[in-house]
Design an enzyme around this catalytic site. Structure first.
Site, PDB file in Angstrom:
ATOM      1  CE  LYS A 168      -4.403  -1.402   1.965  1.00  0.00           C
ATOM      2  NZ  LYS A 168      -5.376  -1.202   3.020  1.00  0.00           N
ATOM      3  CG  ASP A 176      -8.431   1.073   2.928  1.00  0.00           C
ATOM      4  OD1 ASP A 176      -9.275   0.268   2.488  1.00  0.00           O
ATOM      5  OD2 ASP A 176      -7.222   0.813   3.005  1.00  0.00           O
TER       6      ASP A 176
HETATM    7  P1  NAP Z   1      -0.252  -2.392   9.183  1.00  0.00           P
HETATM    8  O1  NAP Z   1       0.054  -1.256   8.275  1.00  0.00           O
HETATM    9  O2  NAP Z   1       0.707  -3.515   9.291  1.00  0.00           O
HETATM   10  O3  NAP Z   1      -0.496  -1.781  10.638  1.00  0.00           O
HETATM   11  C1  NAP Z   1      -0.776  -2.612  11.737  1.00  0.00           C
HETATM   12  C2  NAP Z   1      -0.764  -1.784  13.015  1.00  0.00           C
HETATM   13  O4  NAP Z   1      -1.107  -2.673  14.077  1.00  0.00           O
HETATM   14  C3  NAP Z   1       0.594  -1.200  13.355  1.00  0.00           C
HETATM   15  O5  NAP Z   1       0.408  -0.007  14.056  1.00  0.00           O
HETATM   16  C4  NAP Z   1       1.167  -2.275  14.276  1.00  0.00           C
HETATM   17  O6  NAP Z   1       2.152  -1.803  15.154  1.00  0.00           O
HETATM   18  C5  NAP Z   1      -0.060  -2.648  15.048  1.00  0.00           C
HETATM   19  N1  NAP Z   1       0.056  -3.962  15.680  1.00  0.00           N
HETATM   20  C6  NAP Z   1       0.346  -5.138  15.061  1.00  0.00           C
HETATM   21  N2  NAP Z   1       0.351  -6.134  15.993  1.00  0.00           N
HETATM   22  C7  NAP Z   1       0.071  -5.541  17.193  1.00  0.00           C
HETATM   23  C8  NAP Z   1      -0.050  -6.039  18.505  1.00  0.00           C
HETATM   24  N3  NAP Z   1       0.113  -7.339  18.769  1.00  0.00           N
HETATM   25  N4  NAP Z   1      -0.355  -5.177  19.496  1.00  0.00           N
HETATM   26  C9  NAP Z   1      -0.512  -3.868  19.237  1.00  0.00           C
HETATM   27  N5  NAP Z   1      -0.396  -3.340  18.013  1.00  0.00           N
HETATM   28  C10 NAP Z   1      -0.118  -4.164  16.993  1.00  0.00           C
HETATM   29  O7  NAP Z   1      -1.654  -3.055   8.796  1.00  0.00           O
HETATM   30  P2  NAP Z   1      -2.959  -2.309   8.194  1.00  0.00           P
HETATM   31  O8  NAP Z   1      -2.951  -2.312   6.716  1.00  0.00           O
HETATM   32  O9  NAP Z   1      -3.081  -1.005   8.870  1.00  0.00           O
HETATM   33  O10 NAP Z   1      -4.113  -3.310   8.640  1.00  0.00           O
HETATM   34  C11 NAP Z   1      -4.526  -3.400   9.988  1.00  0.00           C
HETATM   35  C12 NAP Z   1      -5.796  -4.222  10.056  1.00  0.00           C
HETATM   36  O11 NAP Z   1      -6.847  -3.562   9.378  1.00  0.00           O
HETATM   37  C13 NAP Z   1      -5.659  -5.590   9.419  1.00  0.00           C
HETATM   38  O12 NAP Z   1      -6.314  -6.550  10.205  1.00  0.00           O
HETATM   39  C14 NAP Z   1      -6.393  -5.435   8.101  1.00  0.00           C
HETATM   40  O13 NAP Z   1      -6.975  -6.652   7.656  1.00  0.00           O
HETATM   41  C15 NAP Z   1      -7.490  -4.444   8.481  1.00  0.00           C
HETATM   42  N6  NAP Z   1      -7.982  -3.705   7.306  1.00  0.00           N
HETATM   43  C16 NAP Z   1      -9.306  -3.823   7.019  1.00  0.00           C
HETATM   44  C17 NAP Z   1      -9.830  -3.161   5.943  1.00  0.00           C
HETATM   45  C18 NAP Z   1     -11.286  -3.304   5.647  1.00  0.00           C
HETATM   46  O14 NAP Z   1     -11.693  -2.962   4.531  1.00  0.00           O
HETATM   47  N7  NAP Z   1     -12.084  -3.762   6.583  1.00  0.00           N
HETATM   48  C19 NAP Z   1      -9.018  -2.343   5.141  1.00  0.00           C
HETATM   49  C20 NAP Z   1      -7.661  -2.219   5.485  1.00  0.00           C
HETATM   50  C21 NAP Z   1      -7.156  -2.908   6.571  1.00  0.00           C
HETATM   51  P3  NAP Z   1       3.704  -1.898  14.759  1.00  0.00           P
HETATM   52  O15 NAP Z   1       3.915  -0.829  13.741  1.00  0.00           O
HETATM   53  O16 NAP Z   1       4.377  -1.646  16.052  1.00  0.00           O
HETATM   54  O17 NAP Z   1       3.940  -3.276  14.244  1.00  0.00           O
END
Ligand code: NAP
Length: 500
Positions: A296, A333
């Site tokens: 992304k 999003d």
């Molecule tokens: P990302 O860029 O990898 O960001 C993940 C975030 O979660 C980071 O801030 C990460 O912290 C934090 N994190 C990961 N593991 C953690 C833990 N055990 N405890 C606390 N914080 C934690 O991922 P993303 O693209 O933002 O996606 C996040 C979620 O949103 C995913 O589950 C994805 O499937 C969902 N999503 C859904 C949609 C939808 O249409 N519904 C769209 C987009 C995303 P660090 O940086 O410290 O690792």
């Protein structure tokens, strides 16, 4: 002249079971969808089951079907433990039972004394097959059946390690006649679906159990991807990511195309290196694509133009490929979060807390702040939280403050609680001091976090709502038409039920 028939007959159902009963059940099922069926005799657990099945087949009588018998030895990647004589014996029995075709692997063909193949009373038509389960080897420019003299078609099935591997095989299909090209493995999946469009005589799909890596089920091949209807005029869209197998976007978008009768297909591309995919865009004829983890952010530097908001968020989830091949990026999003949350609570003037500070959190933070909410960011890395809070004019909220500070909405934007870790929640019950909890995770639909919130009688919003809203927006950007939301929603819910 097509070798195996036309239309749906070019999709070959693969029947593979350990017992005669299982094989006959699968065959009857497969024939409901396509008249072309491969019978994997090597999957039967012993000779007695093979004999039982072929006896049954002879009585069953399947004159209208095109049956292809395979009894692949272990040397050729199959399950048959016998020798060449054994293989030929069962293929000859298959002819007796009504099989018009047989698949004979190159390993067997080479062992036979030259010019003797047709001395065996094998099924009338022979598909000579070459398999490479490790990689896609150097391929000839074209494959000529005439070179092998007595066979009727040639198949090359090869594991695609890169998208370029899968394209090399499609190029052979485009230039050859009486050729079957099967790109194997998850990377090869889009090419496997597009192979018929490129000139392959067949595409294989299992009735039940996959018999080769990266296979798409018969139902998906025919109804989700409609592989037999795809032509060069079909517009190709897709989603890129790694992993990608879990994505529901193909269900969402293909349902929209089918309902609005748009000649387009949406495929899942497992993309490890972004550059490999970008190079392949013109050859696949890709008109647009969704972008998911981990691309992304990195996609931004490959865009000719980008919607200002997506540039500010620093993440793009939707790309339009313009006629001149240049890429335009945007972020839906953002719209997804707003639409999902707005249904439950007015955003303007509200207090929202976002847990996490990654890509989705950024889209949510910008969306809510622009819509007039106060945005608090709570994340395990304070520096990232601070940067995001500053970018949207919000505040960092310390984790310990969650037990006392009240919010209108709390949004989980971390992957904690996502399938297959459904039993964990990113936040505890006493950290939910709010009226609404939204989880961005959409698989499972009701996460542990949402269940905890519901127990406290807090209103909940599932990530499915956001997923749907961002998907409708993508679909409309690409097609310029109104998305058939109800049908797309139904298809996604039913896929979620089926997969859970
Ligand atoms: P990302 O860029 O990898 O960001 C993940 C975030 O979660 C980071 O801030 C990460 O912290 C934090 N994190 C990961 N593991 C953690 C833990 N055990 N405890 C606390 N914080 C934690 O991922 P993303 O693209 O933002 O996606 C996040 C979620 O949103 C995913 O589950 C994805 O499937 C969902 N999503 C859904 C949609 C939808 O249409 N519904 C769209 C987009 C995303 P660090 O940086 O410290 O690792």
């Amino acid at each position: 002249m097509p070798v195996f028939g036309k239309g749906v007959g070019r999709v070959c159902a693969v029947v593979a079971g350990a017992s005669a009963k299982e094989m006959s059940r699968q065959l009857r099922m497969g024939l409901k969808s396509t008249p072309t069926v491969e019978l994997r005799l090597d999957w039967l657990k012993n000779d007695a089951e093979r004999a039982n099945f072929l006896r049954w087949l002879k009585e069953f009588g399947s004159a209208k079907a095109t049956l292809l018998a395979t009894c692949r030895r272990r040397e050729g990647g199959g399950k048959f433990a016998g020798d060449i004589d054994g293989e030929l014996y069962w293929l000859m029995q298959a002819r007796e039972a009504g099989c018009e075709w047989c698949d004979l692997e190159m390993e067997t063909y080479r062992e036979l004394p030259e010019g003797t193949l047709r001395e065996f009373p094998l099924p009338h038509r022979i598909l000579l097959s070459i398999h490479d389960f490790e990689c896609t080897p150097k391929l000839p420019r074209t494959v000529s059946v005439a070179r092998h003299g007595v066979v009727d078609a040639v198949k090359i099935a090869a594991k695609a390690k890169t998208i370029e591997d899968s394209l090399r095989l499609l190029r052979v299909a485009r230039r050859s006649r009486s050729f079957v090209g099967v790109p194997m493995g998850d990377v090869g999946l889009p090419a496997r679906i597009l192979a018929l469009r490129e000139g392959s005589e067949l595409a294989y799909a299992p009735v039940e159990e996959a018999t080769a890596p990266g296979q798409v089920s018969l139902d998906e091949m025919l109804h989700l991807y409609r592989a037999h209807e795809l032509t060069r005029a079909t517009k190709v869209y897709g989603v890129i990511g790694d992993p990608i197998g879990h994505s529901l976007s193909p269900v969402l978008h293909n349902t929209g195309f089918a309902v609005r009768r748009i000649n387009a297909a949406y495929l899942p591309f497992l993309v490890n290196r972004l550059g490999d995919f970008l190079k392949a865009i013109p050859e696949f004829g890709i008109c647009g694509f969704s972008v998911t983890l981990p691309h992304k952010q990195t996609i931004l530097k490959h865009l000719k133009e980008c919607e200002p908001l997506a540039a500010e968020i620093g993440a793009v989830n939707t790309v339009v490929v313009r006629r001149n091949g240049s890429l335009y990026g945007c972020n839906t999003d953002y719209v997804g979060v707003l639409k999902a949350l707005q249904k439950k609570h007015p955003i303007k003037g509200s207090r929202a807390l976002i847990f996490g500070a990654g890509g989705a959190a950024r889209a949510a933070a910008f969306a809510l702040a622009r819509a007039g909410a106060f945005v608090g960011i709570c994340a395990r890395r304070e520096k990232t939280a601070r940067e995001l809070a500053r970018a949207v004019g919000g505040e960092v909220i310390a984790r310990r403050a969650l037990r006392t500070e009240r919010f209108d909405a709390i949004l989980n934007a971390t992957p904690v609680g996502m399938h297959p870790h459904e039993n964990i929640s990113p936040l505890s019950a006493d950290e939910l001091q709010c009226r609404i909890v939204m989880d961005l995770i959409y698989r499972p639909e009701r996460t542990k976090l949402l269940k905890i919130a519901a127990q406290k009688e807090i209103a909940t919003v599932s990530g499915v709502e956001m997923f749907l809203a961002q998907g409708f927006a993508q679909w409309e950007i690409w097609t310029g038409k109104r998305a058939p939301e109800a049908a797309m929603r139904r298809a996604v819910h039913s896929a979620l039920r089926w997969r859970s």
